[in-house]
Write an enzyme that holds these catalytic residues in place. Structure first.
Site, mmCIF file in Angstrom:
data_model
loop_
_atom_site.group_PDB
_atom_site.id
_atom_site.type_symbol
_atom_site.label_atom_id
_atom_site.label_comp_id
_atom_site.label_asym_id
_atom_site.label_seq_id
_atom_site.Cartn_x
_atom_site.Cartn_y
_atom_site.Cartn_z
ATOM 1 N N GLU A 232 -30.327 18.844 -23.328
ATOM 2 C CA GLU A 232 -30.694 18.262 -22.157
ATOM 3 C C GLU A 232 -29.389 17.874 -21.551
ATOM 4 O O GLU A 232 -29.113 16.826 -20.829
ATOM 5 C CB GLU A 232 -31.545 17.291 -22.033
ATOM 6 C CG GLU A 232 -32.906 17.558 -22.883
ATOM 7 C CD GLU A 232 -33.992 16.656 -22.631
ATOM 8 O OE1 GLU A 232 -33.827 15.456 -22.948
ATOM 9 O OE2 GLU A 232 -35.234 17.116 -22.755
ATOM 10 N N ASP A 311 -42.076 17.943 -27.770
ATOM 11 C CA ASP A 311 -41.602 16.684 -27.204
ATOM 12 C C ASP A 311 -42.606 15.615 -27.145
ATOM 13 O O ASP A 311 -43.054 15.434 -26.198
ATOM 14 C CB ASP A 311 -40.852 17.000 -25.746
ATOM 15 C CG ASP A 311 -40.233 15.689 -25.595
ATOM 16 O OD1 ASP A 311 -39.920 14.599 -26.244
ATOM 17 O OD2 ASP A 311 -39.769 15.678 -24.213
ATOM 18 N N GLU A 333 -38.746 11.538 -36.223
ATOM 19 C CA GLU A 333 -38.939 10.558 -35.213
ATOM 20 C C GLU A 333 -40.074 10.504 -34.447
ATOM 21 O O GLU A 333 -40.629 11.674 -33.995
ATOM 22 C CB GLU A 333 -37.760 11.193 -34.288
ATOM 23 C CG GLU A 333 -37.796 10.306 -32.920
ATOM 24 C CD GLU A 333 -36.495 10.734 -31.908
ATOM 25 O OE1 GLU A 333 -35.672 11.574 -32.312
ATOM 26 O OE2 GLU A 333 -36.502 10.230 -30.834
ATOM 27 N N GLU A 339 -44.738 8.029 -23.461
ATOM 28 C CA GLU A 339 -44.524 9.095 -22.267
ATOM 29 C C GLU A 339 -45.578 10.039 -21.991
ATOM 30 O O GLU A 339 -45.648 9.962 -20.643
ATOM 31 C CB GLU A 339 -43.095 9.737 -22.752
ATOM 32 C CG GLU A 339 -42.680 10.729 -21.823
ATOM 33 C CD GLU A 339 -41.505 11.415 -22.329
ATOM 34 O OE1 GLU A 339 -40.920 10.979 -23.253
ATOM 35 O OE2 GLU A 339 -40.981 12.142 -21.331
HETATM 36 C C1 GCU Z 1 -37.950 13.636 -23.419
HETATM 37 C C2 GCU Z 1 -37.896 12.598 -22.589
HETATM 38 C C3 GCU Z 1 -36.288 12.156 -22.021
HETATM 39 C C4 GCU Z 1 -35.498 12.048 -23.287
HETATM 40 C C5 GCU Z 1 -35.725 13.145 -24.319
HETATM 41 C C6 GCU Z 1 -35.220 12.893 -25.491
HETATM 42 O O1 GCU Z 1 -37.472 14.805 -22.852
HETATM 43 O O2 GCU Z 1 -38.597 12.990 -20.982
HETATM 44 O O3 GCU Z 1 -36.491 11.042 -21.256
HETATM 45 O O4 GCU Z 1 -34.291 11.798 -22.759
HETATM 46 O O5 GCU Z 1 -37.171 13.071 -24.459
HETATM 47 O O6 GCU Z 1 -35.948 12.634 -26.706
HETATM 48 O O7 GCU Z 1 -33.830 13.082 -25.621
#
Ligand code: GCU
Length: 605
Positions: A232, A311, A333, A339
């Site tokens: 990401e 996720d 994890e 969320e």
């Molecule tokens: C999800 C989440 C993010 C977070 C990511 C992660 O995508 O929405 O906020 O950063 O997980 O676990 O790194």
């Protein structure tokens, strides 16, 4: 300030408690007379409880006596028998990952602002942090990662000029057996004068070695570093043509002389995907990335893998990496922060999910366990007073993954509220069933991602459909779901043969994962003879009714204030949310399928 559980521990923890034994002594004095301690350092975190005359003897390592004390407190408060024999944690690392930013916000936080960051610096009430240490120790959690895995400035400076503050924070939690971990930014050398962060460049290794030396001079018992890399948009070794073993090992070597571990997250996938391209399937990504690296990670690297391949969705299969990796130390994890599971507004007790995953992969499949924290600065720590259950149960589950979900939930209800027996059972049953209820009124049969984009609360069935995140359901007038069998994306083939065969066959695939693994017509017959579309309608009507039933049950509980008012207020929101989900999802599928509900209930078009 309210204390989430163990309300029997009334007196505040004293200002200066140097070692676990003195905390244990303090706690023991409040619950029982004549508790004596026998410290046997070789027992480490282990302990043994025995009756000794009119009192009790707690034998254990220095942290073990602390855990033993809380176990005694729990047993006495709940009226349970003492655990027999030596008790030892199953997982040596039992960590919460706090996604706290230094500006005081918490990424995916639903319980208020950060407990320790504000205005770009450490700013906290030491008494409250001691309460936090006590809360964590009371369920055996022994590590806390202080900052978000997405390391925004100035959090990089936690291992720079903020080190004295990190050390002061560590000092408060140390007496409770809680070690700190820090999320670090892989590209940090670039901000500190080097022109590269290439893990194979000796200057980079030397830079991290020196950083680690400085960090451990300030916090000698730091648990280690946590890294989100090439994920990401976070920086990572791929930018230099290096793989994740090379990146992780470089950092691990800097930590090794100090006894630290490098926790490397396995959350990699293409987040810039083209929805038109059916050849990429996000759940395949982590296995494809990490299986070729098995055996190449140094011994002090822990690969931290989310429980499922997506996720933290409401229902996912366990990640196939738990079966595949044989020569890599791994952590599972979870995400206590709700969320995708109700934002700590809707009830969602997690122990049944953890137990299902463990039953599927085997508790030995991983060597450590971590969970994204659900804590915040709200007066009740968790937003919803019942969300405390998930942290409480996580600690005890990490200690003993054979724990039964019903026992964990029942124990929390008993220790937290002094309710009459029938009401206590109503509360425990409500919590035990809460995941199933949430699952029914939200995304059907393992489909995932039908949430409001970004927010991740409330329904939006096509919200992520034409986006770049690899989150598609591909619903149309003919059917719904993605074929992940050998004939489709091949994801199911990442599992060992027996499981791959079961997942790959719609007749043998667990029905709650049917649409995760298969693309099916709305007229597909479920095992009980209902059509797929009818099952979707039924689940949504039933889930919504169950939420209403929970509301009625909650109204009948003599909970103390303000918990009662807070729980009822959130339950009203949950009931509205459930209605919204029911109607949006049912309408969505009704419009596509054109098939009416057999039972003639209202579906709004
Ligand atoms: C999800 C989440 C993010 C977070 C990511 C992660 O995508 O929405 O906020 O950063 O997980 O676990 O790194």
């Amino acid at each position: 300030m309210r204390y989430a559980w163990l309300p029997c521990l009334k007196s505040p923890v004293p200002e200066t408690l140097k070692r676990p034994l003195s905390v244990a002594d303090h706690e023991a004095r409040q619950v029982a007379d004549g508790v004596c301690f026998a410290v046997d350092r070789d027992m480490g975190e282990g302990y043994k409880l025995e009756k000794a005359g009119d009192g009790y003897r707690i034998t254990g390592g220095e942290t073990g006596v602390l855990y033993g004390t809380y176990a005694l407190v729990r047993a006495l408060a709940a009226g349970d028998p003492l655990p027999e024999g030596v008790q030892k944690p199953f997982y040596p690392l039992r960590m919460i990952d706090c996604w706290d930013n230094m500006d005081g916000t918490v990424e995916r936080g639903y319980a208020g602002r950060s407990l320790w960051f504000e205005g770009g610096e450490f700013r906290y009430d030491p008494a409250r942090i001691r309460q936090l240490g006590r809360m964590l120790a009371s369920v055996g959690i022994n590590a806390l990662c202080v900052n978000n895995v997405n390391v925004h400035a100035p959090a990089q400076q936690l291992i720079g000029w903020l080190l004295p503050d990190l050390a002061a924070f560590a000092d408060i939690l140390r007496p409770f057996g809680v070690r700190l971990m820090v999320s670090v930014d892989f590209s940090m050398p670039l901000q500190c004068g080097l022109d590269t962060a290439d893990p194979l460049d000796s200057r980079v290794q030397a830079w991290w070695n020196a950083r680690a030396d400085a960090v451990y001079a300030a916090v000698p018992d730091l648990a280690g570093f946590l890294v989100k890399a090439d994920s990401e948009h976070r920086p990572g070794p791929n930018a230099y043509g290096r793989d994740h073993a090379q990146g992780a090992n470089m950092l691990a070597r800097a930590l090794k002389p100090h006894g630290g571990v490098l926790v490397w997250r396995a959350f990699v996938y293409n987040c810039m995907q083209d929805w038109r391209d059916h050849s990429i399937d996000r759940p395949c990504a982590a296995y494809n990335a990490y299986m070729p690296l098995d055996g190449r990670f140094d011994e002090n690297v822990i690969l931290q893998i989310k429980n499922g391949p997506y996720d933290f969705q409401v229902r996912e299969p366990a990640s196939p990496l738990f079966f595949g990796l044989r020569n890599t130390r791994t952590a599972i994890e979870y995400q206590l922060a709700q969320e995708y599971t109700g934002h700590q507004i809707d009830l969602y007790a997690m122990p049944p999910m953890w137990r299902e995953v463990t039953d599927c992969i085997g508790k030995e499949a991983v060597q450590a366990i971590a969970a994204v924290s659900n804590l915040g600065r709200d007066e009740n720590w968790f937003g919803h007073p019942f969300a405390a259950l998930n942290l409480f149960a996580f600690g005890l589950f990490a200690w003993d993954p054979d724990s039964a979900p019903a026992a964990l939930i029942g124990s929390w209800a008993k220790l937290t509220y002094a309710l009459p027996a029938d009401q206590e059972k109503t509360l425990a049953d409500m919590l035990l069933g809460s995941r199933a209820v949430y699952e029914k009124y939200t995304s059907p049969l393992g489909l995932c991602w039908m949430v409001q984009p970004g927010l991740h609360y409330g329904p939006n069935p096509y919200g992520y459909e034409f986006d770049a995140w690899g989150t598609y359901n591909r619903a149309d007038r003919n059917g719904v779901g993605i074929d992940r069998t050998a004939a489709g994306t091949g994801y199911a083939c990442q599992y060992p043969k027996e499981l791959a065969d079961a997942y790959g066959d719609p007749a043998r695939c667990p029905e709650n994962l049917l649409l995760f693994f298969h693309r099916l017509p709305y007229t597909y017959r479920m095992k009980d003879g209902r059509t797929l579309i009818q099952r979707i309608y039924d689940d949504h009507f039933e889930g919504c009714e169950a939420a209403e039933a929970m509301r009625r049950d909650l109204q009948g509980l003599a909970l103390p204030e303000p918990d009662r008012a807070e729980a009822l207020e959130r339950m009203d929101k949950q009931a509205r949310n459930a209605r919204n989900w029911r109607d949006v999802i049912n309408t969505f599928f009704h419009r596509f399928s054109g098939i009416d509900d057999e039972k003639g209930r209202v579906i709004y078009d």
